[in-house]
Motif scaffolding. Structure first.
Motif, PDB file in Angstrom:
ATOM      1  N   PRO A  24       0.835  -1.207   0.000  1.00  0.00           N
ATOM      2  CA  PRO A  24       0.000   0.000   0.000  1.00  0.00           C
ATOM      3  C   PRO A  24       0.866   1.251   0.000  1.00  0.00           C
ATOM      4  O   PRO A  24       1.921   1.285   0.620  1.00  0.00           O
ATOM      5  CB  PRO A  24      -0.801  -0.100   1.293  1.00  0.00           C
ATOM      6  N   ARG A  25       0.395   2.286  -0.712  1.00  0.00           N
ATOM      7  CA  ARG A  25       1.120   3.553  -0.715  1.00  0.00           C
ATOM      8  C   ARG A  25       0.198   4.760  -0.801  1.00  0.00           C
ATOM      9  O   ARG A  25       0.656   5.887  -0.905  1.00  0.00           O
ATOM     10  CB  ARG A  25       2.167   3.576  -1.820  1.00  0.00           C
ATOM     11  N   HIS A  26      -1.127   4.536  -0.778  1.00  0.00           N
ATOM     12  CA  HIS A  26      -2.090   5.623  -0.890  1.00  0.00           C
ATOM     13  C   HIS A  26      -3.039   5.634   0.313  1.00  0.00           C
ATOM     14  O   HIS A  26      -3.422   4.586   0.809  1.00  0.00           O
ATOM     15  CB  HIS A  26      -2.960   5.470  -2.144  1.00  0.00           C
ATOM     16  N   THR A  27      -3.461   6.839   0.695  1.00  0.00           N
ATOM     17  CA  THR A  27      -4.549   6.972   1.668  1.00  0.00           C
ATOM     18  C   THR A  27      -5.865   6.925   0.899  1.00  0.00           C
ATOM     19  O   THR A  27      -5.880   6.994  -0.338  1.00  0.00           O
ATOM     20  CB  THR A  27      -4.456   8.311   2.420  1.00  0.00           C
ATOM     21  N   ARG A  28      -6.964   6.846   1.614  1.00  0.00           N
ATOM     22  CA  ARG A  28      -8.281   6.843   0.975  1.00  0.00           C
ATOM     23  C   ARG A  28      -8.489   8.121   0.176  1.00  0.00           C
ATOM     24  O   ARG A  28      -9.017   8.100  -0.938  1.00  0.00           O
ATOM     25  CB  ARG A  28      -9.365   6.682   2.027  1.00  0.00           C
ATOM     26  N   GLU A  29      -8.060   9.246   0.721  1.00  0.00           N
ATOM     27  CA  GLU A  29      -8.208  10.522   0.012  1.00  0.00           C
ATOM     28  C   GLU A  29      -7.386  10.539  -1.269  1.00  0.00           C
ATOM     29  O   GLU A  29      -7.850  11.005  -2.313  1.00  0.00           O
ATOM     30  CB  GLU A  29      -7.797  11.682   0.918  1.00  0.00           C
ATOM     31  N   GLN A  30      -6.174  10.019  -1.210  1.00  0.00           N
ATOM     32  CA  GLN A  30      -5.305   9.994  -2.393  1.00  0.00           C
ATOM     33  C   GLN A  30      -5.860   9.079  -3.475  1.00  0.00           C
ATOM     34  O   GLN A  30      -5.857   9.440  -4.655  1.00  0.00           O
ATOM     35  CB  GLN A  30      -3.892   9.544  -2.004  1.00  0.00           C
ATOM     36  N   VAL A  31      -6.334   7.904  -3.089  1.00  0.00           N
ATOM     37  CA  VAL A  31      -6.838   6.957  -4.082  1.00  0.00           C
ATOM     38  C   VAL A  31      -8.088   7.521  -4.759  1.00  0.00           C
ATOM     39  O   VAL A  31      -8.254   7.379  -5.973  1.00  0.00           O
ATOM     40  CB  VAL A  31      -7.058   5.563  -3.465  1.00  0.00           C
ATOM     41  N   ALA A  32      -8.953   8.189  -4.018  1.00  0.00           N
ATOM     42  CA  ALA A  32     -10.152   8.788  -4.615  1.00  0.00           C
ATOM     43  C   ALA A  32      -9.766   9.912  -5.576  1.00  0.00           C
ATOM     44  O   ALA A  32     -10.292   9.990  -6.692  1.00  0.00           O
ATOM     45  CB  ALA A  32     -11.083   9.308  -3.524  1.00  0.00           C
ATOM     46  N   ALA A  33      -8.839  10.761  -5.153  1.00  0.00           N
ATOM     47  CA  ALA A  33      -8.415  11.873  -6.011  1.00  0.00           C
ATOM     48  C   ALA A  33      -7.777  11.359  -7.295  1.00  0.00           C
ATOM     49  O   ALA A  33      -8.066  11.851  -8.390  1.00  0.00           O
ATOM     50  CB  ALA A  33      -7.448  12.780  -5.253  1.00  0.00           C
ATOM     51  N   GLU A  34      -6.909  10.364  -7.189  1.00  0.00           N
ATOM     52  CA  GLU A  34      -6.228   9.824  -8.374  1.00  0.00           C
ATOM     53  C   GLU A  34      -7.199   9.114  -9.312  1.00  0.00           C
ATOM     54  O   GLU A  34      -6.998   9.093 -10.522  1.00  0.00           O
ATOM     55  CB  GLU A  34      -5.096   8.895  -7.969  1.00  0.00           C
ATOM     56  N   ALA A  35      -8.264   8.540  -8.747  1.00  0.00           N
ATOM     57  CA  ALA A  35      -9.262   7.848  -9.569  1.00  0.00           C
ATOM     58  C   ALA A  35     -10.304   8.807 -10.123  1.00  0.00           C
ATOM     59  O   ALA A  35     -11.098   8.425 -10.984  1.00  0.00           O
ATOM     60  CB  ALA A  35      -9.939   6.753  -8.753  1.00  0.00           C
ATOM     61  N   GLY A  36     -10.316  10.039  -9.624  1.00  0.00           N
ATOM     62  CA  GLY A  36     -11.265  11.029 -10.123  1.00  0.00           C
ATOM     63  C   GLY A  36     -12.673  10.867  -9.593  1.00  0.00           C
ATOM     64  O   GLY A  36     -13.640  11.172 -10.282  1.00  0.00           O
ATOM     65  N   VAL A  37     -12.795  10.376  -8.363  1.00  0.00           N
ATOM     66  CA  VAL A  37     -14.109  10.231  -7.740  1.00  0.00           C
ATOM     67  C   VAL A  37     -14.142  11.024  -6.440  1.00  0.00           C
ATOM     68  O   VAL A  37     -13.098  11.325  -5.860  1.00  0.00           O
ATOM     69  CB  VAL A  37     -14.485   8.760  -7.465  1.00  0.00           C
ATOM     70  N   SER A  38     -15.334  11.338  -5.990  1.00  0.00           N
ATOM     71  CA  SER A  38     -15.477  12.054  -4.718  1.00  0.00           C
ATOM     72  C   SER A  38     -15.145  11.135  -3.550  1.00  0.00           C
ATOM     73  O   SER A  38     -15.206   9.903  -3.679  1.00  0.00           O
ATOM     74  CB  SER A  38     -16.909  12.578  -4.566  1.00  0.00           C
TER      75      SER A  38
END
Length: 85
Positions: A24-38
């Motif tokens: 793992p290397r992403h937080t929940r906020e980072q993964v959502a931002a990188e995926a383009g979802v809220s």
């Protein structure tokens, strides 16, 4: 890269990476931002898939999770566009 095991097979670390995937290397906020979802949509998707609720700063997601969330977003976008047609 790790040296191969004496038998010519993968070293223990390589075998573990193949089974467990990348760390793992992403937080929940980072993964959502990188995926383009809220954040809310990401939270709803993870909850629907049965994942535990994590602290916002918990590093618990991989690049594969970003890709998966992008795919879910694309499916949802496709479903909403066909409903409008």
């Amino acid at each position: 890269m790790n040296a191969p095991a004496p038998s010519g097979g993968p070293a223990a670390e390589e075998f573990e990476r193949l089974l467990a995937g990348m760390p793992p290397r992403h937080t929940r906020e980072q993964v959502a931002a990188e995926a383009g979802v809220s954040q809310e949509l990401a939270r709803r998707i993870w909850r629907a898939l049965g994942f535990a609720q994590l602290a916002d700063d918990a590093v618990a997601f991989t690049d594969a999770d970003v890709d998966a969330l992008r795919r879910v977003r694309a499916m949802l976008d496709g479903a909403s566009s066909t409903r409008r047609a």
